[in-house]
Structure formats: C-alpha cells, structure tokens
Design an enzyme around this catalytic site. Structure first.
Site, PDB file in Angstrom:
ATOM      1  N   HIS A 130       0.799  -1.229   0.000  1.00 25.83           N
ATOM      2  CA  HIS A 130       0.000   0.000   0.000  1.00 25.83           C
ATOM      3  C   HIS A 130       0.828   1.274   0.000  1.00 25.83           C
ATOM      4  O   HIS A 130       0.281   2.369  -0.087  1.00 25.83           O
ATOM      5  CB  HIS A 130      -0.933   0.026   1.215  1.00 25.83           C
ATOM      6  CG  HIS A 130      -0.216   0.297   2.499  1.00 25.83           C
ATOM      7  ND1 HIS A 130       0.488  -0.662   3.169  1.00 25.83           N
ATOM      8  CD2 HIS A 130      -0.074   1.440   3.223  1.00 25.83           C
ATOM      9  CE1 HIS A 130       1.022  -0.137   4.255  1.00 25.83           C
ATOM     10  NE2 HIS A 130       0.702   1.130   4.318  1.00 25.83           N
TER      11      HIS A 130
HETATM   12  C1  UD1 Z   1      -1.929   5.330   6.321  1.00 29.53           C
HETATM   13  C2  UD1 Z   1      -0.596   5.749   6.928  1.00 29.53           C
HETATM   14  C3  UD1 Z   1       0.433   4.649   6.729  1.00 29.53           C
HETATM   15  C4  UD1 Z   1      -0.068   3.321   7.234  1.00 29.53           C
HETATM   16  C5  UD1 Z   1      -1.394   3.021   6.566  1.00 29.53           C
HETATM   17  C6  UD1 Z   1      -1.974   1.709   7.044  1.00 29.53           C
HETATM   18  C7  UD1 Z   1      -0.044   8.141   6.889  1.00 29.53           C
HETATM   19  C8  UD1 Z   1       0.804   9.145   6.241  1.00 29.53           C
HETATM   20  N1  UD1 Z   1      -0.064   6.943   6.309  1.00 29.53           N
HETATM   21  O1  UD1 Z   1      -1.743   5.237   4.923  1.00 29.53           O
HETATM   22  O2  UD1 Z   1       1.610   4.986   7.427  1.00 29.53           O
HETATM   23  O3  UD1 Z   1       0.871   2.318   6.933  1.00 29.53           O
HETATM   24  O4  UD1 Z   1      -2.299   4.081   6.879  1.00 29.53           O
HETATM   25  O5  UD1 Z   1      -3.141   1.424   6.380  1.00 29.53           O
HETATM   26  O6  UD1 Z   1      -0.652   8.431   7.888  1.00 29.53           O
HETATM   27  N2  UD1 Z   1      -9.492   4.766   2.782  1.00 29.53           N
HETATM   28  C9  UD1 Z   1     -10.653   4.052   2.861  1.00 29.53           C
HETATM   29  N3  UD1 Z   1     -11.110   3.700   4.103  1.00 29.53           N
HETATM   30  C10 UD1 Z   1     -10.477   4.060   5.233  1.00 29.53           C
HETATM   31  C11 UD1 Z   1      -9.295   4.802   5.141  1.00 29.53           C
HETATM   32  C12 UD1 Z   1      -8.813   5.153   3.905  1.00 29.53           C
HETATM   33  O7  UD1 Z   1     -11.251   3.703   1.863  1.00 29.53           O
HETATM   34  O8  UD1 Z   1     -10.960   3.716   6.318  1.00 29.53           O
HETATM   35  C13 UD1 Z   1      -8.962   5.135   1.448  1.00 29.53           C
HETATM   36  C14 UD1 Z   1      -9.149   6.599   1.171  1.00 29.53           C
HETATM   37  O9  UD1 Z   1      -9.653   6.758  -0.098  1.00 29.53           O
HETATM   38  C15 UD1 Z   1      -7.763   7.183   1.223  1.00 29.53           C
HETATM   39  C16 UD1 Z   1      -6.865   5.969   0.960  1.00 29.53           C
HETATM   40  O10 UD1 Z   1      -7.593   4.833   1.414  1.00 29.53           O
HETATM   41  O11 UD1 Z   1      -7.579   8.193   0.316  1.00 29.53           O
HETATM   42  C17 UD1 Z   1      -5.558   6.076   1.702  1.00 29.53           C
HETATM   43  O12 UD1 Z   1      -5.797   6.303   3.089  1.00 29.53           O
HETATM   44  P1  UD1 Z   1      -4.857   7.290   3.953  1.00 29.53           P
HETATM   45  O13 UD1 Z   1      -5.281   7.304   5.360  1.00 29.53           O
HETATM   46  O14 UD1 Z   1      -4.714   8.561   3.232  1.00 29.53           O
HETATM   47  O15 UD1 Z   1      -3.433   6.634   3.872  1.00 29.53           O
HETATM   48  P2  UD1 Z   1      -2.981   5.122   3.935  1.00 29.53           P
HETATM   49  O16 UD1 Z   1      -2.433   4.769   2.603  1.00 29.53           O
HETATM   50  O17 UD1 Z   1      -4.055   4.250   4.497  1.00 29.53           O
END
Ligand code: UD1
Length: 378
Positions: A212
């Site tokens: 991811h």
């Molecule tokens: C975040 C953390 C990363 C961690 C990861 C674990 C930061 C900078 N990054 O990255 O260190 O390893 O979490 O998962 O804080 N989304 C959903 N549902 C959710 C949450 C997110 O669909 O409950 C989607 C959203 O569209 C979002 C994307 O996933 O844009 C990425 O989520 P985000 O929290 O921005 O970063 P992660 O890649 O999850």
C-alpha cells in the site's frame, strides 16, 4: 482526594490500533491513578480498516471521535491538528499528557497540537528511521520525535538514532515492542480461527501479500510492475492478496484490477480483520509486504518476510529476524531477486531468525510505568 489525571491516548489509522490496545492494557495492569481518554481521529474509518479492529483488540469505544476522514497529507494533517487542539482546549480536566503511537499523520498532528498548548507529548515507537525522507511516515517520525518529551523505543537502533539527533538520554527509554504485545494476546485465538484452512489452503502452502505504500502503488509503472511480480510469484505458489483501499483504487484507476484479480493463483480479498490476518501470517509459507508492522510480526512468528522496499526503519527484523529487503516493486532486477528468495524459502534454505530482546509481550506494562514515572517527576 486529588483529582485524577487523564492522559489523551490517540489512534488514527489501522496500525495504531494494536499498539494503543497494548498501551491501554499496560495502564490497566499497573493500576496507576492515570485515566486514559481514547481519541480516534478518524483517519481510517471503514469497518474493515477500523471498526473490526476495535472489536477484536478489545479497544474501548473512543471517548472522542474527530471524524477527519481521508484527504491530501496537508488537508488531513491540518484537520487533525485543528480538531484535536479544539478538543484539548475544552477538555475537562485538562490532560496531563498526550500519548501518540507510530508514524501516521494523526501521530504528528496530535503531538504538535498538544505541545503547543503546553501539554507534554509522549511517543510510543520513537526513534525508528528509514533515512528516506520521500516517505511520509519518515517525516512524521522525525517531527514527532523532535517535539515529544518522552521517547519510548521498540528496538536499539531507535535509541542510537535519537541520541544522534541530540535527544537527551533521560528522555529515551527502550521498552520493547507494543505490536508484539497485541500479537501475544491474540495469537491463540488467531491460530484457532484457521483462516487459511477456511479459504482452502494448507499451512505453509501459500504466500500472503500486502502492498500500500505510495512508492509502490501510486503510479502506473509501479502498478504494472506489481501485477507482473504477483503473477510471477503465483506461478510458484498461491498468493493471498488482501487489498488496501489505496491499492485497489489505484489499480482500478489504471485499469489493472481485473487483470490482477483474475490472474491464475491470485486470490484477492478485502482487508482482513486483525485476528484473521494474524492467522494467515502465522501459517504462511512466505509473507511479501511493504508494511512496517508486518516485518515485526513475521519476525516473532518465525515466518519468512520479503519486504518490497529499499530500506526499513526496523533493521532488527533483518539483523535478528526473518526479514529481507528486496526493493521497491518498480526497481531494476526486483523480479529476479524476489523469485530467488521465494525459491530459497520453498527449498527450506532461508534464515530462521530469532525474537529480539524485549519483544516479549510486556512492552505495554513498561510503557505504562514509564508514563507514570514521567508524570510523577513533573
Ligand atoms: C496510512 C498511513 C500509513 C499506514 C497506513 C496503514 C499516513 C501518512 N499513512 O496510509 O503509514 O501504513 O495508513 O493502512 O498516515 N481509505 C478508505 N477507508 C479508510 C481509510 C482510507 O477507503 O478507512 C482510502 C481513502 O480513499 C484514502 C486511501 O484509502 O484516500 C488512503 O488512506 P490514507 O489514510 O490517506 O493513507 P494510507 O495509505 O491508508
């Protein structure tokens, strides 16, 4: 009777949940007079990314929910900063300290809001460094450690890094790994759920794959390389690929999702709950990942881990554990390197590793004692 002190304990994203569950368990065990107040920033919000973890890890319902949701790094971090500050300003009683864990955007934002209001911040999993400032988590780690007053460290490299950055020795304590506390508490139930068998796989017969990180999934070239890598490994043994929402969105956007999902030997799924995923790790033949916590969990489980990154902030998993760095998915020669390692593992010619010191399931208690002593001394 003196008023009870509260500590604001912050979680935001998936890897925070097992860590904070261990800190809360430690605080409960030492029966200190500190009362934790659990704040969920809402950085992760889905049932699959958040809700199921609360249930399985025995985390209490958060006292406060900041509902920040997803967004760009700046927007998400700013929302956490603003909303956590607003909560701190109103909180009654005012917390004696804020505890943050890990390296996500919520970690740095809540530490910053707290110290600006004169409330000391405490960082659990301090000092880890990949020395790769293109990683958002590395920026979060460096900034968080620069402003926290108590730095609680999971492996010796963290102490060295913090000392090299000039942090005074009395602010640093090597306490062990809270991720492993959670694993130890949950492993028996995880094994009993036999997730692999339910999916039709024998122990040791499959690869478990997670990916991811922005560097591995955010552009089309990396994604195309990822699809090739997964397909190549699936030619040797079945691959179970629980797909993080970020990875799935990117694959869909670039029109590669169905190619991957329909490839022979590839079994894509939604993200698993904590216990189901731990069960799958425990009986995997090999784990392939770019996660931080999984490098640690596989080391304790004694399962080979091949990491799709150029560096790791958790070097002990390589020096003592079962981890090897292969490189980022789009890198030169990665497919050959990965297949060579997979072949060695299948041939039983891979290192066994050992459990690092203080990764013993008791880090939460050491952390609770350190927090208690820190607040008594102030
Ligand atoms: C975040 C953390 C990363 C961690 C990861 C674990 C930061 C900078 N990054 O990255 O260190 O390893 O979490 O998962 O804080 N989304 C959903 N549902 C959710 C949450 C997110 O669909 O409950 C989607 C959203 O569209 C979002 C994307 O996933 O844009 C990425 O989520 P985000 O929290 O921005 O970063 P992660 O890649 O999850």
């Amino acid at each position: 009777m003196p008023e009870q002190q509260t500590v604001a304990c912050v979680v935001g994203a998936r890897p925070n949940f097992p860590k904070m569950a261990s800190v809360l368990a430690g605080l409960a065990e030492i029966a200190s007079s500190l009362r934790p107040v659990l704040i969920h920033t809402g950085q992760h919000y889905d049932q699959a990314m958040s809700g199921s973890f609360f249930d399985q890890l025995g985390l209490p319902t958060p006292d406060v929910h900041l509902d920040v949701g997803s967004g760009s790094h700046g927007a998400q971090t700013a929302r956490v900063l603003e909303r956590f500050e607003a909560w701190l300003l109103e909180a009654e009683p005012r917390p004696a300290a804020t505890v943050v864990v890990g390296d996500v955007n919520s970690t740095v934002a809540c530490a910053l809001a707290s110290v600006k209001l004169g409330i000391p911040a405490i960082h659990v999993e301090a000092g880890l460094r990949s020395f790769d400032r293109t990683m958002p988590e590395e920026i979060n780690r460096v900034l968080t450690d620069a402003i926290c007053e108590l730095l609680l460290v999971s492996e010796p490299s963290g102490v060295v890094n913090l000392r090299q950055e000039g942090r005074p020795a009395h602010t640093i304590a090597l306490v062990g790994n809270v991720m492993i506390d959670a694993l130890e508490r949950q492993l028996a139930e995880a094994r009993a759920c036999e997730q692999a068998r339910k999916m039709g796989f024998d122990a040791g017969s499959y690869a478990l794959w997670t990916v991811h990180r922005p560097a591995n999934v955010d552009d089309g070239k990396a994604l195309a390389a990822l699809v090739d890598l997964v397909t190549a490994v699936a030619g040797k043994l079945p691959v179970i690929l629980p797909t993080h929402p970020r990875t799935r969105q990117r694959l869909e956007r670039h029109g590669m999702w169905s190619k991957l999902a329909e490839a022979s030997g590839v079994h894509v799924s939604e993200p698993f709950g904590y216990r189901e995923f731990l069960s799958l790790q425990a009986t995997a033949g090999v784990v392939i990942t770019d996660s931080g916590g999984i490098q640690e969990e596989t080391t304790v489980l004694g399962v080979p881990c091949l990491t799709l990154r150029a560096n790791t902030e958790r070097p002990i998993t390589i020096d003592e554990g079962t981890n090897a760095l292969i490189g980022p998915v789009g890198g030169d020669g990665i497919e050959d390197a990965l297949l060579l390692h997979v072949d060695a593992i299948l041939a039983g010619q891979y290192k066994a590793g050992r459990r690092p010191d203080l990764w013993d399931g008791r880090a939460g208690v050491r952390i609770a004692r350190a927090i208690d002593a820190f607040l008594v001394d102030r």
